[in-house]
Design an enzyme around this catalytic site. Structure first.
Site, mmCIF file in Angstrom:
data_model
loop_
_atom_site.group_PDB
_atom_site.id
_atom_site.type_symbol
_atom_site.label_atom_id
_atom_site.label_comp_id
_atom_site.label_asym_id
_atom_site.label_seq_id
_atom_site.Cartn_x
_atom_site.Cartn_y
_atom_site.Cartn_z
ATOM 1 N N SER A 1 -4.884 5.054 5.590
ATOM 2 C CA SER A 1 -3.802 4.147 5.946
ATOM 3 C C SER A 1 -3.788 3.943 7.449
ATOM 4 O O SER A 1 -4.219 4.814 8.216
ATOM 5 C CB SER A 1 -2.468 4.749 5.499
ATOM 6 O OG SER A 1 -1.389 4.139 6.149
ATOM 7 N N CYS B 1 5.403 -2.555 8.321
ATOM 8 C CA CYS B 1 5.836 -1.258 8.847
ATOM 9 C C CYS B 1 5.705 -1.186 10.365
ATOM 10 O O CYS B 1 4.779 -1.735 10.950
ATOM 11 C CB CYS B 1 5.061 -0.140 8.176
ATOM 12 S SG CYS B 1 5.395 -0.050 6.405
ATOM 13 N N CYS C 1 1.126 -8.270 5.202
ATOM 14 C CA CYS C 1 0.753 -6.873 5.017
ATOM 15 C C CYS C 1 -0.743 -6.650 4.803
ATOM 16 O O CYS C 1 -1.541 -7.573 4.876
ATOM 17 C CB CYS C 1 1.606 -6.257 3.924
ATOM 18 S SG CYS C 1 3.312 -5.994 4.487
ATOM 19 N N ASP C 2 -1.071 -5.403 4.488
ATOM 20 C CA ASP C 2 -2.394 -4.836 4.702
ATOM 21 C C ASP C 2 -3.583 -5.663 4.229
ATOM 22 O O ASP C 2 -4.509 -5.918 4.984
ATOM 23 C CB ASP C 2 -2.465 -3.460 4.041
ATOM 24 C CG ASP C 2 -1.546 -2.454 4.704
ATOM 25 O OD1 ASP C 2 -0.539 -2.876 5.288
ATOM 26 O OD2 ASP C 2 -1.820 -1.250 4.632
ATOM 27 N N LYS C 3 -3.628 -6.048 2.960
ATOM 28 C CA LYS C 3 -4.801 -6.747 2.440
ATOM 29 C C LYS C 3 -4.610 -8.255 2.413
ATOM 30 O O LYS C 3 -5.560 -8.993 2.152
ATOM 31 C CB LYS C 3 -5.138 -6.258 1.021
ATOM 32 C CG LYS C 3 -5.326 -4.762 0.920
ATOM 33 C CD LYS C 3 -6.343 -4.247 1.924
ATOM 34 C CE LYS C 3 -6.339 -2.734 1.985
ATOM 35 N NZ LYS C 3 -5.098 -2.153 2.492
ATOM 36 N N ASP D 1 0.815 -1.210 0.000
ATOM 37 C CA ASP D 1 0.000 0.000 0.000
ATOM 38 C C ASP D 1 0.850 1.262 0.000
ATOM 39 O O ASP D 1 0.450 2.288 -0.555
ATOM 40 C CB ASP D 1 -0.929 0.008 1.214
ATOM 41 C CG ASP D 1 -2.136 -0.886 1.012
ATOM 42 O OD1 ASP D 1 -2.053 -1.806 0.183
ATOM 43 O OD2 ASP D 1 -3.154 -0.674 1.689
ATOM 44 N N GLU E 1 -6.845 4.775 -0.014
ATOM 45 C CA GLU E 1 -6.403 5.330 1.262
ATOM 46 C C GLU E 1 -5.987 6.779 1.060
ATOM 47 O O GLU E 1 -5.388 7.127 0.049
ATOM 48 C CB GLU E 1 -5.223 4.534 1.822
ATOM 49 C CG GLU E 1 -5.612 3.151 2.290
ATOM 50 C CD GLU E 1 -4.467 2.395 2.935
ATOM 51 O OE1 GLU E 1 -4.749 1.398 3.605
ATOM 52 O OE2 GLU E 1 -3.294 2.803 2.763
#
Length: 619
Positions: free
Chosen positions: A520, A198, A122-124, A81, A494
């Site tokens: 985010s 992150c 990670c995110d998704k 992202d 985002e």
């Protein structure tokens, strides 16, 4: 007694061809009859949170084979992202969640796998894999790649000699005219020093922590650093445990090990309670709603609103508090330390079970780092950052001499000494968002918990960024970014750059931002997203005029466009009269691919988790 799914392709005369193909993959004669366990990896060289996963699938696979099963690894996609941020690439991020879920369903069902190990980060990717796990409902365990170490920089102007930082600092300072190119370069070079997700409580780490609270991963999954050699044991343990729970289900008819038996409504409430307590990313709300929908669990925005009113914020990390990062959460005992404090306050359902313990209560006691008898837990949570730039997993073995057990002023606090008695996430309702919108209250300064301002309306993130950088936004403005929802984007971008640029202009505590898009996990400030219904679905955010007054009242959970009901109805009638042009941006030129159009045609608003509703194209 359930029958092994894999027998469909490994037994019977008519499956001679399938067995011939299995043999060509390395399956031996003595292997037929063993459970087949799919290992869904998400290795890619595009994403720092996944760049170190190339050997992780085989690490788990070898342990599965030692435990008496067949392991077969496959890969799914993973989008970064941060790299996709600020341009058209962000349109693809949220839709990739459903693509990941579909790809896992396809692979597991096409090859009749009996169980599943999800290697995410990670995110998704974690949400996509969770959706797949609920859909398939076969024995499943999650093990993620782990968080990145926090960056460090020395000598940046107007700050202390040394500070820790993350990628958000690089984004903010790049737009600050008071910071030189050399200083920005120094931040850029040091913000992301290692592999891993992150370093703050952004979306990736929030979701990996939630898998612990849901009961689908091992203690430490969300906080154990990617670089630490000790994290290797999580992968090995996952390999052993998946074989154990697979045999419990198929050979002992133990349905308690299935994802839908673990992720009950009580478990979702536990996960959301923990999320609120740690001020997690607002994206977690979107994803938990989607996962619950797939699991058939009646968990809605109203439940989140109810919990947000009674759960305090007891863990506050970057981006909401730059004193602490994920490495500090780990040193304080990780997610189970947060769960322990919530349990002491009577905020959890501890009778639910997990993949690694009969009940959550048992797990909390076993992993309590304040109990000196729990030497295994104490040793696990002493894992420290190595301080060396690397893309390699398990590359350092540094240990803290002591843990952070200060529950009054430390990273994780007890309820009596909470950062705030109001939780870290809140749901607001009002005439501009009848089905709700969300805000990370942990990132909002107390001075602007109530805010009234002038609406500055933009119909794309790009136009909003241009307006902010062009100094069109002043103190007291509320930036409205609409037609960026799941359907309207499509893809629900985002808004990290607009919020970062507001901060770089010194407006972080003087302005607000409202959108039907999302934020985010790195966002902080008065940033309100997920306005539902979205503009493209007829939401009132599409009826806001330039210069309107908007009132935000977080303590009372309200957000209101200050016009009469009659005026709002008149605006709606005027919009509907536009016919085919109604509920569409007026002045936006954006290329939308066929893949994104297909997603947008099925997408629902954020209050439903932005899940796809096939009925929308079947009607």
């Amino acid at each position: 007694m359930p029958e092994y799914r894999s027998k469909t392709s490994t037994h019977g005369r008519n499956m001679a061809g399938a067995r011939a193909l299995w043999r060509a993959t390395g399956v031996m004669e003595t292997d037929f009859g063993k459970p087949i366990i799919a290992v869904a990896n998400s290795f890619t060289q595009f994403v720092p949170g996944h760049v170190h996963l190339h050997n992780m699938g085989q690490l788990v696979a070898r342990e599965i084979e030692k435990a008496g099963a067949i392991a077969k690894e496959f890969n799914t996609i993973a989008i970064d992202d941060g790299i996709a941020m600020g341009h058209s690439g962000m349109l693809y991020s949220l839709p990739s969640r459903d693509l990941i879920a579909d790809s896992i369903e396809y692979m597991v069902n096409a090859h009749c796998a009996d169980a599943l190990v999800c290697i995410s980060n990670c995110d998704k990717i974690t949400p996509g894999m969770l959706i797949a796990a609920m859909r398939l409902n076969i024995p499943t365990i999650f093990v993620s790649g782990g968080p990145m170490e926090a960056g460090k920089v020395i000598g940046v102007a107007n700050i202390q000699p040394e500070r820790r930082l993350d990628l958000i600092d690089a984004m903010i300072e790049s737009a600050d005219d008071n910071i030189s190119n050399r200083q920005v370069e120094e931040v850029e070079q040091n913000a992301c020093p290692t592999c891993g997700s992150c370093s703050g409580m952004f979306t990736a780490n929030s979701m990996n922590c939630l898998t612990e609270a849901l009961g689908l991963s091992l203690p430490g999954n969300g906080s154990y650093l990617a670089t630490h050699v000790g994290r290797k044991e999580l992968f090995l343990e996952a390999g052993r445990m998946i074989v154990e729970i697979t045999k419990r289900y198929y050979e002992q008819n133990d349905e308690t090990v299935l994802p839908r038996s673990i992720a009950t409504k009580k478990a979702f409430e536990n996960a959301m309670t923990m999320d609120i307590a740690m001020g997690g990313s607002t994206n977690t709300i979107l994803h938990l709603l989607a996962v619950a929908n797939e699991a058939g669990v009646d968990f809605k925005m109203a439940d989140i609103d109810r919990l947000s009113r009674v759960v305090p914020c007891i863990c506050k990390t970057a981006p909401n508090n730059h004193d602490y990062y994920m490495e500090d959460v780990h040193r304080a005992g990780g997610i189970f330390a947060i769960l322990k404090e919530l349990d002491k306050a009577g905020k959890l359902h501890t009778d639910v079970h997990t993949i690694h313990a009969p009940t959550l209560k048992d797990a909390i006691e076993k992993w309590d780092v304040t109990n000196p008898e729990n030497t295994h837990a104490i040793e696990r949570f002493k894992a420290a950052p190595g301080g060396v730039r690397t893309t390699q997993a398990f590359s350092q073995n540094r240990m803290w001499k002591t843990l952070d057990l200060d529950r009054e002023k430390g990273c994780i606090r007890d309820v009596a000494h909470a950062y705030s008695q109001d939780g870290g996430l809140a749901v607001l309702f009002g005439n501009i968002a009848e089905r709700g919108c969300v805000v990370k209250t942990a990132g909002v300064d107390e001075s602007i918990l109530k805010f009234t301002g002038r609406a500055r309306v933009f119909e794309s993130q790009e136009d909003a960024v241009e307006g902010i950088l062009g100094n069109q936004i002043v103190a007291g403005d509320i930036v409205i970014i609409r037609y960026e929802g799941p359907k309207g984007g499509p893809g629900m971008q985002e808004m990290l750059y607009p919020t970062s640029y507001l901060k770089s202009k010194g407006l972080g505590k003087a302005c607000a931002l409202l959108t039907d898009g999302r934020f985010s996990g790195g966002t902080s400030g008065l940033s309100i997203g997920h306005a539902s219904p979205e503009a493209a679905e007829g939401g009132a955010i599409g009826l806001v005029h330039e210069g309107d007054t908007v009132e935000i009242d977080i303590p009372n959970r309200s957000i209101r466009l200050v016009i009469s009901d009659e005026e709002l109805a008149a605006r709606r009638a005027e919009m509907e009269a536009r016919g085919s042009k109604a509920w569409k941006p007026e002045n936006r030129d954006r290329y939308v691919s066929a893949a994104l159009r297909a997603y947008g045609a099925m997408a629902t608003s954020a209050d439903k988790g932005a899940v796809r509703d096939v009925a929308q194209i079947e009607r």
